[in-house]
Design a protein around this motif. Structure first.
Motif, mmCIF file in Angstrom:
data_model
loop_
_atom_site.group_PDB
_atom_site.id
_atom_site.type_symbol
_atom_site.label_atom_id
_atom_site.label_comp_id
_atom_site.label_asym_id
_atom_site.label_seq_id
_atom_site.Cartn_x
_atom_site.Cartn_y
_atom_site.Cartn_z
ATOM 1 N N ARG A 625 10.495 31.657 -20.789
ATOM 2 C CA ARG A 625 10.349 30.943 -21.763
ATOM 3 C C ARG A 625 11.653 30.964 -21.816
ATOM 4 N N GLY A 627 15.453 27.260 -22.609
ATOM 5 C CA GLY A 627 15.530 26.761 -23.701
ATOM 6 C C GLY A 627 17.491 26.959 -23.038
ATOM 7 N N ASP A 693 6.421 36.628 -26.759
ATOM 8 C CA ASP A 693 6.622 35.329 -27.730
ATOM 9 C C ASP A 693 7.026 35.930 -28.664
ATOM 10 N N TRP A 696 11.225 35.774 -27.792
ATOM 11 C CA TRP A 696 11.072 34.542 -28.378
ATOM 12 C C TRP A 696 11.468 34.160 -29.535
ATOM 13 N N TYR A 700 14.299 31.158 -31.062
ATOM 14 C CA TYR A 700 13.945 30.080 -30.905
ATOM 15 C C TYR A 700 14.781 29.043 -32.020
ATOM 16 N N MET A 706 15.360 22.725 -24.043
ATOM 17 C CA MET A 706 14.632 23.291 -23.061
ATOM 18 C C MET A 706 14.762 23.193 -21.716
ATOM 19 N N GLU A 711 9.808 26.694 -17.736
ATOM 20 C CA GLU A 711 9.042 26.867 -19.305
ATOM 21 C C GLU A 711 7.333 26.738 -18.770
ATOM 22 N N SER A 713 4.896 27.636 -20.703
ATOM 23 C CA SER A 713 3.928 27.509 -22.003
ATOM 24 C C SER A 713 3.568 26.217 -22.531
ATOM 25 N N ASP A 715 2.574 24.586 -24.955
ATOM 26 C CA ASP A 715 2.770 24.978 -26.887
ATOM 27 C C ASP A 715 3.253 23.170 -26.951
ATOM 28 N N ARG A 717 4.740 22.226 -29.248
ATOM 29 C CA ARG A 717 5.648 21.602 -29.806
ATOM 30 C C ARG A 717 7.538 21.702 -28.993
ATOM 31 N N ARG A 718 6.593 22.538 -27.454
ATOM 32 C CA ARG A 718 7.819 22.716 -26.791
ATOM 33 C C ARG A 718 8.163 21.680 -26.034
ATOM 34 N N ASP A 721 11.423 20.286 -27.359
ATOM 35 C CA ASP A 721 12.625 20.937 -27.190
ATOM 36 C C ASP A 721 12.432 20.017 -25.769
#
Length: 758
Positions: A625, A627, A693, A696, A700, A706, A711, A713, A715, A717-718, A721
């Motif tokens: 992950r 960020g 997860d 994280w 988050y 990010m 990364e 993942s 997802d 949503r990322r 980011d």
């Protein structure tokens, strides 16, 4: 005899004179400079007037970049096959796949016996060569689960550890003239390497037929065997004086039937004449290639060597293997090919692609993209294969592997302008730039490929002083989704140039980058290890020290969960060779935690990122992950403390950005994160993915942004980011223009504007 469809090769057969060693090397360098493919050298170890061929091959490989090298042919009786196999694989690895193995059964037995080898009859020599080929291939077969054992009469091997495996599928070419050697070529070898002037009885036609018959009896397709030819009595002249004794046009006319009617596909000239070599490379080779391509297209001749039945049986559905463009077919890798295990995986992911294409230049990349689009399967693009995001392989699809596009050039030292191809490794870049006193900030590991890092961002050891890698890209060449090759910069397709710097993998295949390098020689390098039991306190001190440090200092902090408790390992770089200034800047970091070990030295930057060329087999942590933090606050430190002490997260890493990274306006590139000071990574093993997860999610809310390459993942949503608005909206508009069908959708896909996914 038919045309076997092999890619044409052109090269030289150079005398390894010990009296003029520089001439042999210079002729090999000329061979490369004029566009020829291969330099070969005879091997007579008993002749003191010759250089040792193996030493010469190694030296020439080191002095060249693209040239293949081979003995023509190596004297097996004086080169034991177990050592020969390891030496061949080593040279192939060091030269990045540029060695071929020409072998002979032995001649001039008085000289061979005089050096201590046992004299063999002709039949014994052939049998010994057959054993040797099996042994050499056995040593290279590192997939076999047991040691290599060979109960041979001439080369017994009681039991040896296999390896190393070579960088590419080395061809074993035999110098053969008599029926038993020709039969061995057909049953066992990858190529036949005779000399024109010695082909008398049997003649070329009969010899080729004997090879083909032996191949078919052994269950092989004769097209698996390349036919090469040494040519000694050759010259250029304004008018014809005989075979290959005339103008270049005559050479083309006389060599063409040897390709189309007798199956020869490689021609090596054996005269140490620079003028002849230059004309052969610049006039004959390109003209013959063009003529052969035209005739093959008219006749529908399949290109590339035929694959064994065992390989054909492993072909996967959904791919039209017969439609692979000829230029790509010669280097394509399929399931079952010897090289498949070397190109199927990445550092993070294990993969099972149906086809790996390995283009050698931008034009071939364009062909690969157009071909792949027509197959309707997943397409991945790989530069170095070390990307933590792990998306440069797949299962059942096509991979475009850019490892053969690996040139590094200093275009203009005064302007510090450098041209890089995407398949080069950053360690190779550092090594090439070091003699010029230059460097480019480029991550922290020399095996990482240029293409991925230089189009995503590039957080490196020099980030706080020199910014991200993408901040120094001034031009890029890219093959777009429709197979068009474009040059982009501030004035040519500037919107696409903007997108490449931060989201390049979504817009095409970058085939070259131009960057401005930094003036840099030695750097101060320090490593500190500390007890991280008080993880939160250590992180707060680390964050404050980094932000207070001069810009010359960039630091990476790794935190590990161990059975004895959390441990910290810090790497600090002071980007300069002023020892007093470096000591003053780095000494405060000895207070960041209870020190267990410290080490500091002045080293060349290139030494920090030397490329090990590790073989990838999905050996990394598969779940990470990523960020960004503006600062390491007490809340963030507490969240990371709890994460690491849970025992469910294997490693946390904090990389410093800020400094020069934040000097760039957020809209200058597609990487918009220009106010944060730290990149955070957390990783764990697959069995702890759910727990990773969960931890994280607690961190988050404290993150802002990010770093895409770290990364794993997917997802959706990322995506926000990585590319917050208005960056994402602009990228979607550009995606709709340059890749509306989302051909390049593996690197965190950006849906085109107005698409259902958007």
């Amino acid at each position: 005899m038919p045309d076997y469809g092999h890619e044409l090769l052109f090269g030289t057969f150079i005398t390894p004179s010990a009296q003029q060693p520089d001439q042999a090397v210079a002729l090999a360098e000329l061979t490369e400079a004029v566009g020829l493919d291969l330099a070969t050298f005879q091997d007579h170890p008993y002749n003191p007037g010759f250089l040792d061929t193996w030493t010469l091959l190694s030296w020439v490989a080191a002095r060249t970049q693209r040239l293949r090298v081979s003995g023509n042919v190596l004297n097996l009786p004086l080169r034991p096959p177990t050592m020969l196999a390891r030496a061949a694989a080593s040279l192939d690895l060091l030269s990045q796949g540029r060695f071929e193995l020409g072998l002979g059964a032995g001649a001039m037995w008085d000289g061979i016996e005089g050096m201590g080898a046992r004299r063999l009859t002709a039949g014994q020599a052939v049998a010994a060569l057959r054993e040797a080929i099996d042994i050499v291939r056995g040593v290279w077969d590192t997939t076999a689960p047991t040691p290599l054992r060979h109960d041979g009469k001439h080369h017994p091997v009681p039991g040896m550890r296999r390896g190393p495996a070579p960088a590419h599928d080395i061809g074993i070419w035999l110098g053969a003239y008599q029926p038993r050697m020709l039969a061995l070529t057909g049953t066992t070898a990858d190529g036949w390497l005779p000399t024109w002037e010695y082909l008398k009885s049997p003649d070329r036609i009969t010899a080729n037929r004997l090879i083909d018959e032996a191949a078919e009896q052994a269950g092989r397709d004769p097209r698996q065997i390349r036919r090469l030819l040494n040519l000694f009595q050759v010259d250029f002249s304004p008018t014809s004086r005989g075979f290959l004794q005339g103008p270049p046009r005559q050479w083309v006319e006389q060599l063409l039937p040897l390709v189309l009617e007798e199956g020869f596909s490689a021609f090596l000239i054996g005269r140490d004449d620079p003028r002849l070599i230059q004309t052969f490379g610049q006039e004959v080779a390109p003209a013959l290639r063009e003529a052969v391509a035209h005739e093959r297209a008219s006749a529908g001749t399949p290109a590339g060597a035929s694959r064994p039945a065992a390989v054909l049986a492993k072909r996967l559905p959904g791919i039209d293997y017969t439609a692979i463009p000829p230029a790509l077919a010669a280097h394509a890798v399929e399931p079952g090919d010897p090289l498949y295990d070397r190109v199927r995986h990445t550092y993070i992911r294990r993969g099972s692609p149906a086809l790996v294409l390995r283009p050698g230049d931008a034009a071939e990349v364009a062909q690969a993209v157009r071909y792949a689009r027509g197959q309707g399967v997943t397409l991945s693009v790989r530069s170095g294969g070390h990307g933590i995001s792990g998306r440069s392989t797949n299962d059942g699809g096509i991979v475009i592997d850019l490892s053969r596009l690996n040139r590094v050039e200093v275009l203009d030292r005064e302007r510090r302008l450098v041209r890089l191809e995407p398949g080069a490794r950053w360690g190779e870049v550092a090594q090439t730039l070091a003699p010029h006193g230059l460097a480019i900030s480029s991550g922290d590991y020399g095996d990482v490929g240029v293409g991925g890092l230089a189009t995503t961002a590039g957080i490196g050891y020099l980030a706080r002083l020199h910014g991200l890698t993408i901040d120094h890209v001034v031009a890029a060449e890219i093959v777009t989704a429709d197979g068009e090759l474009l040059r982009t910069d501030a004035t040519h397709h500037p919107d696409l140039f903007w997108a490449i710097r931060g989201a390049g993998g979504n817009f095409g295949v970058v085939t070259a980058l131009e960057l401005t390098a930094h003036e840099l020689g030695d750097v101060a390098y320090a490593q500190l290890s500390a007890d991280a039991t008080d993880t939160a306190g250590l992180l707060l001190r680390w964050g404050a020290l980094i932000e207070d440090a001069p810009r010359e200092v960039t630091g990476f902090l790794s935190l590990f969960a161990t059975p004895r408790g959390p441990m910290a390992r810090a790497t600090l770089i002071y980007a300069g060779d002023d020892v007093d200034a470096a000591q003053h800047a780095l000494t405060p970091f000895t207070q960041f935690g209870p020190l267990l070990e410290q080490h500091a030295q002045l080293v060349p930057y290139a030494a920090l990122v030397a490329p090990p060329h590790n073989r990838h087999h999905g050996q990394g942590l598969a779940d990470t992950r990523s960020g960004l933090l503006h600062h390491i606050t007490a809340e963030a430190a507490d969240a990371l403390h709890a994460m690491l002490h849970s025992g469910e997260v294997a490693v946390v890493q904090i990389r410093s950005v800020g400094g020069a990274v934040n000097d760039i306006p957020r809209d200058a590139t597609a990487y918009p994160h220009r106010t944060q000071h730290f990149s955070v990574i957390a990783a764990s093993t697959p069995e702890h993915r759910a727990q990773l997860d969960t931890w994280w999610e607690k961190l988050y809310p404290l993150l802002d942004g990010m770093y895409l390459s770290f990364e794993t993942s997917t997802d959706p949503r990322r995506l926000h980011d990585a590319f917050p608005e208005p960056t994402l909206g602009r990228l979607r508009e550009l995606k709709a223009r340059w890749d509306p069908d989302n051909v390049f959708d593996r690197n965190f896909p950006i849906p085109p504007a107005d698409s259902p996914a958007a």
